[in-house]
Design a protein around this motif. Structure first.
Motif, short mmCIF file in Angstrom:
data_model
loop_
_atom_site.label_atom_id
_atom_site.label_comp_id
_atom_site.label_asym_id
_atom_site.label_seq_id
_atom_site.Cartn_x
_atom_site.Cartn_y
_atom_site.Cartn_z
N LYS A 74 -1.36 -3.09 13.88
CA LYS A 74 -0.91 -4.36 13.30
C LYS A 74 0.20 -4.15 12.27
O LYS A 74 0.66 -5.11 11.65
N CYS A 75 0.58 -2.95 12.06
CA CYS A 75 1.51 -2.62 10.98
C CYS A 75 2.95 -2.90 11.35
O CYS A 75 3.35 -2.78 12.50
N PRO A 76 3.77 -3.24 10.34
CA PRO A 76 5.20 -3.47 10.59
C PRO A 76 5.92 -2.14 10.84
O PRO A 76 5.40 -1.08 10.50
N ALA A 77 7.11 -2.22 11.42
CA ALA A 77 7.92 -1.02 11.62
C ALA A 77 8.24 -0.43 10.25
O ALA A 77 8.40 -1.17 9.29
N PRO A 78 8.28 0.83 10.08
CA PRO A 78 8.17 1.92 11.04
C PRO A 78 6.74 2.42 11.25
O PRO A 78 6.53 3.46 11.86
N TYR A 79 5.74 1.68 10.76
CA TYR A 79 4.36 2.13 10.86
C TYR A 79 3.68 1.76 12.19
O TYR A 79 2.63 2.28 12.51
N THR A 80 4.25 0.84 12.94
CA THR A 80 3.63 0.32 14.15
C THR A 80 3.22 1.44 15.10
O THR A 80 4.01 2.30 15.46
N GLN A 82 1.62 4.05 14.70
CA GLN A 82 1.65 5.41 14.17
C GLN A 82 0.22 5.84 13.82
O GLN A 82 -0.62 5.00 13.47
N PRO A 83 -0.08 7.14 13.90
CA PRO A 83 -1.41 7.61 13.51
C PRO A 83 -1.67 7.33 12.02
O PRO A 83 -0.79 7.51 11.18
N ILE A 84 -2.87 6.87 11.72
CA ILE A 84 -3.24 6.60 10.32
C ILE A 84 -3.36 7.91 9.55
O ILE A 84 -2.90 8.02 8.43
N LEU A 85 -3.97 8.91 10.18
CA LEU A 85 -4.08 10.22 9.54
C LEU A 85 -2.68 10.82 9.41
O LEU A 85 -1.94 10.93 10.39
N GLY A 86 -2.27 11.14 8.22
CA GLY A 86 -0.93 11.67 7.97
C GLY A 86 0.08 10.61 7.58
O GLY A 86 1.23 10.92 7.27
N MET A 87 -0.35 9.35 7.57
CA MET A 87 0.56 8.25 7.25
C MET A 87 0.85 8.20 5.75
O MET A 87 -0.05 8.31 4.92
N GLU A 88 2.12 8.02 5.42
CA GLU A 88 2.54 7.85 4.03
C GLU A 88 2.37 6.36 3.70
O GLU A 88 3.16 5.53 4.13
N ILE A 89 1.31 6.04 2.94
CA ILE A 89 1.00 4.64 2.66
C ILE A 89 1.50 4.16 1.30
O ILE A 89 1.59 2.97 1.05
N LEU A 90 1.81 5.08 0.40
CA LEU A 90 2.27 4.74 -0.94
C LEU A 90 3.66 5.31 -1.14
O LEU A 90 3.88 6.50 -0.88
N LYS A 91 4.59 4.47 -1.59
CA LYS A 91 5.98 4.92 -1.79
C LYS A 91 6.57 4.32 -3.05
O LYS A 91 6.21 3.21 -3.45
N GLY A 92 7.49 5.06 -3.66
CA GLY A 92 8.33 4.53 -4.72
C GLY A 92 7.68 4.30 -6.06
O GLY A 92 8.29 3.69 -6.94
N LEU A 93 6.48 4.79 -6.27
CA LEU A 93 5.79 4.56 -7.54
C LEU A 93 6.49 5.33 -8.65
O LEU A 93 6.78 6.51 -8.51
N GLN A 94 6.80 4.65 -9.76
CA GLN A 94 7.55 5.24 -10.86
C GLN A 94 6.73 5.24 -12.14
O GLN A 94 6.09 4.23 -12.46
N HIS A 95 6.78 6.35 -12.87
CA HIS A 95 6.08 6.44 -14.15
C HIS A 95 6.81 5.59 -15.19
O HIS A 95 8.03 5.59 -15.26
N VAL A 96 6.04 4.86 -16.00
CA VAL A 96 6.59 4.08 -17.10
C VAL A 96 6.54 4.98 -18.33
O VAL A 96 5.46 5.34 -18.80
N SER A 97 7.70 5.36 -18.83
CA SER A 97 7.81 6.32 -19.92
C SER A 97 6.95 5.94 -21.12
O SER A 97 6.90 4.78 -21.53
N GLY A 98 6.24 6.95 -21.66
CA GLY A 98 5.42 6.75 -22.85
C GLY A 98 4.06 6.11 -22.59
O GLY A 98 3.36 5.78 -23.54
N THR A 99 3.71 5.90 -21.32
CA THR A 99 2.43 5.26 -20.98
C THR A 99 1.72 6.05 -19.88
O THR A 99 2.26 7.03 -19.36
#
Length: 150
Positions: A74-80, A82-99
């Motif tokens: 049911k996933c949108p491209a490029p995940y459609t 694709q195997p769930i095992l090995g899937m990169e599900i989290l992207k772009g997370l950025q640390h907030v400086s000082g926290t």
């Protein structure tokens, strides 16, 4: 003068240590289902060269009465399909400086096929992450706990 130098050096060292530990969410995490409290999957978080964090499913945790899906149909491209095992599900997370906060990420739920905005908060001990996944505004989202495995 020497005492002042030692004091300033100690403060700088302590600040550097706390800042380094706050940014280190890299490692292996157990994802806990926010509805059932059961373990869902094991996610490996890595820090990328652009200082963002990504998370990949490295193991799907078996649960009684549940047969895990193998592909993300049911996933949108490029995940459609694709195997769930090995899937990169989290992207772009950025640390907030000082926290201990991380923002501006995107997370994909391979069971529903939905993409969400994501932010995380690392607890003081560094052993738990609270993930907030939402669409639009954070107050309309859901929270999930991830527990450090390594």
């Amino acid at each position: 003068m020497i005492k002042q130098f030692k004091f300033i050096s100690a403060i700088c060292f302590a600040a550097a240590c706390s800042s380094a530990s706050a940014e280190d969410i890299s490692g292996v995490w157990q994802q806990i289902d926010d509805k059932t409290g059961a373990a869902k999957a094991i996610i490996e978080i890595k820090k990328e060269s652009n200082n963002t964090f990504t998370g990949t499913i490295v193991k799907v945790t078996p649960r009684p009465g549940y047969t895990p899906r193998e592909t993300c149909y049911k996933c949108p491209a490029p995940y459609t399909n694709q195997p769930i095992l090995g899937m990169e599900i989290l992207k772009g997370l950025q640390h907030v400086s000082g926290t201990d906060n991380y923002e501006k990420g995107r997370i994909m739920d391979p069971l529903s096929g939905k993409l969400y905005d994501a932010k995380m908060r690392l607890n003081a001990s560094g052993k738990r992450l609270t993930l907030r996944a939402y669409m639009g505004i954070s107050t309309l989202g859901r929270s999930q706990t991830w527990i450090r495995r390594d």
